[in-house]
Design an enzyme around this catalytic site. Structure first.
Site, PDB file in Angstrom:
ATOM      1  N   GLU A 519       1.939   6.913  -1.260  1.00  0.00           N
ATOM      2  CA  GLU A 519       1.840   8.139  -0.397  1.00  0.00           C
ATOM      3  C   GLU A 519       0.895   7.749   0.853  1.00  0.00           C
ATOM      4  O   GLU A 519      -0.159   8.440   1.164  1.00  0.00           O
ATOM      5  CB  GLU A 519       0.687   8.820  -1.361  1.00  0.00           C
ATOM      6  CG  GLU A 519       1.554   9.336  -2.583  1.00  0.00           C
ATOM      7  CD  GLU A 519       0.700  10.003  -3.567  1.00  0.00           C
ATOM      8  OE1 GLU A 519      -0.496  10.419  -3.205  1.00  0.00           O
ATOM      9  OE2 GLU A 519       1.061  10.061  -4.553  1.00  0.00           O
ATOM     10  N   GLU A 635       9.085   9.752  -9.930  1.00  0.00           N
ATOM     11  CA  GLU A 635       8.133  10.498 -10.911  1.00  0.00           C
ATOM     12  C   GLU A 635       8.367  11.794 -11.148  1.00  0.00           C
ATOM     13  O   GLU A 635       7.806  12.981 -11.106  1.00  0.00           O
ATOM     14  CB  GLU A 635       6.853  10.725 -10.353  1.00  0.00           C
ATOM     15  CG  GLU A 635       6.178   9.125 -10.098  1.00  0.00           C
ATOM     16  CD  GLU A 635       4.653   9.433  -9.571  1.00  0.00           C
ATOM     17  OE1 GLU A 635       4.167  10.505  -9.535  1.00  0.00           O
ATOM     18  OE2 GLU A 635       4.335   8.431  -8.707  1.00  0.00           O
TER      19      GLU A 635
END
Length: 732
Positions: A519, A635
């Site tokens: 991220e 995910e």
């Protein structure tokens, strides 16, 4: 093909799953979360779904699952579903910095080692998750190593005459053997603008007395213990000792010079870092009848070394001298617990005693845990002690204390009495801070309060002193040294090297694919800066201290200490909803590689919902495919906005799962398809205590029965409606 009976699997226990997605993660438990089941699905559909084989049989690429390591290790039913249906597992939390690194920076491999050993038995591989991220760090540790250094003052009143050092005349001090020179250097001490004694050994210096500075006479009291201390550093590795005049029975004692509990030696070593020399003299060390002593700082062992001794820290303390400061609160140092202090307001466990490890100095401190964050009502967590004497109206009083907090916090002092006094709010950090507050008494004051309800957190308080101005002397004040930006960069760089190198080395023979950087992008496609304002206790921005190249360094370290064939990924979320973010991530990968890093793959998390734009999903995959990198859905889950979905909602969820798989296979060339990881197993509330509470995002329901989404995923993986090949009969 043999078709199987429907076998519902009942789980004995479940656990939390933590995801990478810090913006989407809800770190709270929802006690009203209900259990989701597929019982309302048509019987024909339930029967059809039950006849599907395990998921991994429908694809050749890696099919993974994001799981909780604790639940996998302890619950056989959960473990069987994972083992039967997936090739690879990603531990949701347990391999992160925050889970493995303690307050000293030490890594505990025990749980992850046990987890990997168990997965190996099942033939599963483990995906390393995650090395460098801004969340789920042990931020308290990382912040502590770059926090200002607090140099304790002397243990008591300094009886050494240092006036000749401070004015540069060396009055009462003797430069017996000056070597190249002994002088006072401005702006060379510990604190900004402070002085240091600069001592330079000559090119032929070979004996300790070849560079020697001798103190003035220090008066002694028979039967008393004394302490000598100062801070010293050198430009290169140096060596020194303290020797004495004939007032000591042993003029050249061996000591544990740094009070570290190590062995006693003739001399101490110096480096480019400031360190404190501190030795104690017992009554038996002095020749009987002596009324004073002198000491020598001998630094002539080695040639061509320049030493600096901070003027403000050189001290001799009579450890048994009568107190010259009258403290108007009892037990301000907490060396014998917290007697005399009580909780006026706050949780039952708000106040406790802390040991020496958490003290500023000595054997203990006061520990306060505040569960509230109410800036306007600091009194909601309030600790109190009575004053030991009556205050006088019109007299000035000083309250001082040392305080630190495990995260950024706030403290205020107040007094009890007819008319209270209130200190302004004081910011606290993980570094010890000296706080002083002066006010004029009104004669009605009865006690002191620490008001800590303004900011939730854990606080440590030590060396509380309340004085009336009539008592003098006391220990020298502590010195706070702020680290430079360059020093912070080096310290955090070293911490990253330590963490990544040890993880890659330890798991070199068992983990072969990693989320190296997680991220890194903001929603607009620009790089995070570390100033996004997240105040979570586990938030730490590596980029804030290492700059844009933090990911370059991370990938280089992972490659250096891992295997040449390891697959190293960069990973982010919302790439399907913000195509500008997807573009920014791709550009950052190009930058990393332009600086010598090697990125094998890009992970797209895909925490999505029924309303996620399907066109953008397809466009995202097209953009990712064009990079030529391995592409992983890392995910995947599809939320419904409810914990009790309708049949129609479950059908839509199944269709979305299948669409994602279809688009992945359509737009990502086979050679670039690393695989798909589904995030979580079931909709059971225990599996969602900390991730998507009150939701139903997974492929199994709350009772571990396959949902419609299971069929959609399997059909996507198989590239067809698998159930069309089923007959109408059940076969044992």
């Amino acid at each position: 093909m043999k078709y199987k009976y429907i076998i519902p699997v009942i789980a004995s226990s479940l656990m939390l799953l933590a995801s990478c997605d810090d913006n989407l993660m809800e770190w709270e438990k929802d006690p009203e979360h209900g259990e989701v089941t597929g019982a309302e699905l048509p019987l024909e559909l339930v029967e059809k779904i039950s006849r599907y084989d395990n998921l991994k049989t429908y694809t050749d690429f890696v099919l993974g699952n994001g799981i909780g390591a604790d639940l996998y290790l302890t619950d056989a039913a959960y473990r069987k579903i994972v083992n039967d249906n997936f090739d690879e597992v990603t531990p949701g939390y347990e391999m992160k910095h925050g889970a493995m690194v303690n307050s000293k920076g030490e890594i505990n491999f025990t749980k992850v080692d046990a987890f990997i050993a168990e997965t190996k038995k099942a033939g599963l591989t483990v995906f390393g998750h995650t090395l460098v991220w801004h969340s789920n760090q042990n931020a308290s540790y990382l912040n502590s190593i770059i926090a200002p250094t607090v140099i304790p003052g002397s243990s008591g009143t300094n009886t050494l005459d240092v006036a000749g050092l401070k004015n540069g005349t060396f009055t009462n001090w003797a430069r017996n053997n000056p070597g190249k020179g002994i002088a006072i250097a401005a702006n060379e001490g510990l604190a900004t603008g402070s002085q240091a004694i600069k001592l330079e050994s000559s090119a032929t210096s070979s004996a300790p007395y070849n560079l020697q500075l001798t103190s003035p006479d220090v008066s002694i009291v028979s039967g008393h213990n004394y302490e000598i201390s100062f801070y010293i550093k050198s430009d290169v590795t140096g060596k020194g000792r303290i020797s004495f005049n004939a007032s000591l029975t042993n003029q050249y004692p061996y000591k544990d010079w740094f009070s570290t509990g190590g062995s006693w030696t003739e001399a101490f070593a110096t480096t480019s870092a400031w360190q404190q020399v501190k030795i104690k003299l017992a009554p038996g060390d002095f020749v009987g009848g002596s009324t004073n002593f002198k000491f020598n700082i001998d630094l002539g062992y080695l040639p061509n070394v320049t030493y600096l001794i901070d003027v403000n820290t050189i001290a001799v303390v009579d450890l048994d001298a009568a107190a010259t400061v009258t403290n108007l609160v009892a037990n301000g140092n907490f060396n014998a617990g917290i007697s005399g202090w009580s909780k006026y307001n706050g949780a039952n466990d708000a106040l406790s005693a802390a040991g020496a490890a958490d003290a500023y100095e000595g054997n203990g401190a006061m520990k306060v845990v505040n569960a509230t964050s109410d800036a306007a009502n600091q009194w909601k967590t309030q600790i109190h002690a009575d004053f030991t004497s009556t205050f006088t109206s019109g007299k000035e009083y000083t309250i001082s204390y040392m305080i630190r907090s495990e995260a950024t916090g706030s403290v205020r002092c107040s007094t009890t009495g007819t008319t209270a006094h209130y200190q302004g709010d004081q910011a606290t950090t993980p570094s010890w801070k000296l706080v002083e507050w002066k006010f004029t008494g009104n004669g009605t004051e009865t006690g002191l309060n620490f008001d800590l309800g303004g900011a939730a957190g854990t606080y440590y308080i030590d060396n509380v002193s309340v004085t009336d101005g009539s008592s003098g002397g006391g220990p020298t004040a502590p010195i706070t040294i702020n680290k430079t930006e360059a020093e912070k960069t080096k310290i955090i760089g070293d911490a990253m090297t330590d963490w990544v190198s040890k993880m890659m080395t330890h798991y070199k023979t068992s983990v072969f694919a990693w989320d190296v950087v997680n991220e890194p992008m903001k929603e607009d496609g620009t790089l995070r800066t570390g100033n996004e304002g997240d105040t979570a206790a586990d938030f730490f921005s590596w980029i804030k201290y290492l700059g844009k190249d933090y990911a370059v360094t991370a990938f280089k370290l992972a490659r250096q200490y891992g295997n040449a064939t390891d697959k190293l990924f960069i990973n982010d979320y919302n790439l399907e909803s913000r195509l500008d973010k997807c573009d920014g991530l791709i550009q950052y990968v190009e930058y990393i590689e332009s600086q010598g890093g090697k990125v094998d793959g890009i992970g797209t998390q895909m925490h999505i919902g029924l309303n996620t734009d399907k066109d953008k999903i397809a466009q995202m995959f097209q953009k990712l495919a064009a990079t030529g990198k391995l592409i992983k859905i890392s995910e995947l889950d599809v939320r419904l906005g409810t914990n009790a979905p309708t049949v129609a909602q479950q059908a839509s969820q199944a269709e979305m799962y299948q669409y994602v798989v279809d688009m992945y296979k359509k737009h990502i060339p086979a050679a670039q398809q690393y695989g798909i990881t589904v995030w979580g197993v079931s909709d059971n509330s225990k599996e969602h205590e900390f991730w998507l509470p009150d939701e139903a995002p997974n492929l199994w329901d709350a009772n571990y029965v396959r949902k419609h989404a299971y069929k959609g995923t399997a059909d996507g993986l198989a590239g067809k409606d698998v159930s069309k090949d089923f007959s109408g009969e059940l076969v044992k």
